[in-house]
Design a protein around this motif. Structure first.
Motif, mmCIF file in Angstrom:
data_model
loop_
_atom_site.group_PDB
_atom_site.id
_atom_site.type_symbol
_atom_site.label_atom_id
_atom_site.label_comp_id
_atom_site.label_asym_id
_atom_site.label_seq_id
_atom_site.Cartn_x
_atom_site.Cartn_y
_atom_site.Cartn_z
ATOM 1 N N CYS A 32 -7.514 0.646 10.403
ATOM 2 C CA CYS A 32 -6.159 1.092 10.701
ATOM 3 C C CYS A 32 -5.600 1.803 9.464
ATOM 4 C CB CYS A 32 -5.301 -0.122 11.055
ATOM 5 S SG CYS A 32 -3.680 0.300 11.688
ATOM 6 N N PRO A 33 -5.001 2.981 9.637
ATOM 7 C CA PRO A 33 -4.435 3.663 8.473
ATOM 8 C C PRO A 33 -3.250 2.885 7.915
ATOM 9 C CG PRO A 33 -3.761 4.754 10.494
ATOM 10 C CD PRO A 33 -4.756 3.691 10.882
ATOM 11 N N PRO A 34 -2.913 3.106 6.646
ATOM 12 C CA PRO A 34 -1.728 2.448 6.094
ATOM 13 C C PRO A 34 -0.490 2.838 6.913
ATOM 14 C CG PRO A 34 -2.981 3.576 4.377
ATOM 15 C CD PRO A 34 -3.570 3.975 5.686
ATOM 16 N N LEU A 35 0.317 1.865 7.239
ATOM 17 C CA LEU A 35 1.503 2.117 8.048
ATOM 18 C C LEU A 35 2.760 1.997 7.196
ATOM 19 C CD1 LEU A 35 0.406 -0.056 11.103
ATOM 20 C CD2 LEU A 35 0.272 2.431 10.903
ATOM 21 N N LYS A 36 3.642 2.967 7.333
ATOM 22 C CA LYS A 36 4.888 2.952 6.582
ATOM 23 C C LYS A 36 5.868 1.993 7.232
ATOM 24 C CE LYS A 36 4.305 7.584 4.880
ATOM 25 N NZ LYS A 36 4.846 8.899 4.685
ATOM 26 N N SER A 37 6.654 1.347 6.419
ATOM 27 C CA SER A 37 7.656 0.409 6.906
ATOM 28 C C SER A 37 8.550 1.082 7.943
ATOM 29 C CB SER A 37 8.496 -0.084 5.724
ATOM 30 O OG SER A 37 9.477 -0.971 6.179
ATOM 31 N N GLY A 38 8.777 0.400 9.053
ATOM 32 C CA GLY A 38 9.638 0.915 10.107
ATOM 33 C C GLY A 38 8.994 1.944 11.008
#
Length: 89
Positions: A32-38
């Protein structure tokens, strides 16, 4: 109702419940790619949302596209915003 909807709301209904028992976020975390907050996340064909539920708990805005009616109810209970739609249409 399309034949695909009949499949997911009939025959596949019980299999989907079994599938949920063996699925969780750990199955996809390594790729899973890094996910940004929100971030807003769309899980297409999410079943009962067993993988996406973790993302809801981490504070993400999660939508689940599914046509199985039992799964739609499960998604709502897990805080996943359901989109009842057949992606082939």
């Amino acid at each position: 109702m399309s034949s695909l909807e009949n499949y997911y709301n009939g025959f596949y209904r019980e299999i989907a419940k079994l599938d949920e028992q063996g699925n969780d976020f750990s199955k996809i975390v390594t790729f899973c790619p890094p996910l940004k907050s929100g971030a807003k996340i769309l899980d297409i064909g999410c079943g009962h949302g067993s993988i996406s539920a973790t993302l809801v708990h981490k504070g993400f805005d999660v939508y689940g596209m599914e046509i199985n009616r039992d799964a739609i109810v499960s998604l709502q209970k897990k805080g996943i915003k359901p989109i009842e739609r057949d992606i082939t249409q």
